[in-house]
Design a protein around this motif. Structure first.
Motif, PDB file in Angstrom:
ATOM      1  N   PHE A 171       5.068  -1.676   4.229  1.00  0.00           N
ATOM      2  CA  PHE A 171       6.468  -2.044   4.464  1.00  0.00           C
ATOM      3  C   PHE A 171       7.215  -0.969   5.255  1.00  0.00           C
ATOM      4  N   GLY A 172       6.911   0.296   4.992  1.00  0.00           N
ATOM      5  CA  GLY A 172       7.619   1.377   5.670  1.00  0.00           C
ATOM      6  C   GLY A 172       8.892   1.794   4.972  1.00  0.00           C
ATOM      7  N   VAL A 227       0.826  -1.202   0.000  1.00  0.00           N
ATOM      8  CA  VAL A 227       0.000   0.000   0.000  1.00  0.00           C
ATOM      9  C   VAL A 227       0.866   1.260   0.000  1.00  0.00           C
ATOM     10  N   ASP A 228       2.057   1.184   0.610  1.00  0.00           N
ATOM     11  CA  ASP A 228       2.929   2.355   0.645  1.00  0.00           C
ATOM     12  C   ASP A 228       3.955   2.373  -0.490  1.00  0.00           C
ATOM     13  N   GLY A 229       3.753   1.553  -1.525  1.00  0.00           N
ATOM     14  CA  GLY A 229       4.514   1.709  -2.755  1.00  0.00           C
ATOM     15  C   GLY A 229       5.800   0.920  -2.895  1.00  0.00           C
ATOM     16  N   PHE A 230       5.967  -0.183  -2.155  1.00  0.00           N
ATOM     17  CA  PHE A 230       7.205  -0.950  -2.222  1.00  0.00           C
ATOM     18  C   PHE A 230       6.974  -2.336  -2.829  1.00  0.00           C
ATOM     19  N   PHE A 247       8.237   0.902  -6.156  1.00  0.00           N
ATOM     20  CA  PHE A 247       7.603   0.429  -7.389  1.00  0.00           C
ATOM     21  C   PHE A 247       8.208   1.103  -8.614  1.00  0.00           C
ATOM     22  N   PHE A 248       8.479   2.396  -8.526  1.00  0.00           N
ATOM     23  CA  PHE A 248       9.059   3.139  -9.645  1.00  0.00           C
ATOM     24  C   PHE A 248      10.543   3.415  -9.444  1.00  0.00           C
ATOM     25  N   GLY A 249      11.196   2.703  -8.553  1.00  0.00           N
ATOM     26  CA  GLY A 249      12.624   2.903  -8.329  1.00  0.00           C
ATOM     27  C   GLY A 249      12.900   4.276  -7.758  1.00  0.00           C
TER      28      GLY A 249
END
Length: 196
Positions: free
Chosen positions: A156-157, A12-15, A162-164
């Motif tokens: 994950f924190g 959810v936080d983009g990792f 996702f986009f490096g």
């Protein structure tokens, strides 16, 4: 020509993984269902996820991945994943010593060259770019038509984004498809093109 898509499972936080490259529960949805996604007997998803993912996988002709992913997977033992025809690896290093050059893997040094070569190989099929640094570079270069995310309800924190290391704003269109699976939300975003 087929489209170019960045794809991956994401928190959810983009990792897409933690700092140690461990995806944790990001792929649990791929094995926790009751509908077979392929012939492996391992991948089983909900019916909703199957109806979304299977047709997409069937349209992929080529996957582009970075050398880091290639090394983590041991080059998929020389067999492209999920029945894909070819893999284009973005790397400044040559193939591993002893690598069979007849395998359907090609190594190129730049993302732009990888997308161009993948499009040639894919013909009218989709070119998929693995999420992470290579996907972010392709988005920054204006080479991506669509972003697909399988959002998993975990935070994950910190970790691999996702986009490096993408450091600029890029607008996407509103999602044109949203599918609720079990423990996953599938999202599909067209990339907004600059208007003149």
């Amino acid at each position: 020509m087929g489209k170019v898509v960045i794809y991956g499972s994401v928190s959810v936080d983009g990792f897409i993984a933690d700092d140690s490259d461990d995806p944790g529960p990001l792929f649990d949805w791929l094995t926790g269902g009751d509908v077979a996604l392929d012939d492996s007997g391992v991948l089983k998803v909900s019916q909703a996820s199957h109806d979304y993912i299977r047709p997409y996988w069937d349209e992929i002709g080529v996957t582009i991945a970075g050398r880091h992913v290639f090394d983590l997977t041991d080059g998929w033992d020389g067999t492209p994943p999920s029945g894909i025809d070819h893999v284009v690896v973005v790397s400044h290093r040559p193939p591993p010593e002893g690598w069979n050059p007849d395998l359907p893997f090609q190594f190129v040094e730049r993302v732009e060259a990888a997308v161009a070569r993948a499009k040639e190989l894919a013909g009218d099929r989709t070119v998929e770019i693995a999420a992470g640094d290579v996907g972010g570079q392709a988005l920054a270069g204006g080479l991506v038509d669509e972003v697909r995310m399988d959002v998993v309800p975990v935070v994950f924190g910190a970790g691999k984004r996702f986009f490096g290391t993408l450091d600029a704003h890029h607008l996407l269109e509103d999602p044109d498809l949203v599918v609720q699976g079990e423990r996953v939300l599938h999202l599909r975003y067209p990339v907004r093109r600059a208007t003149n």
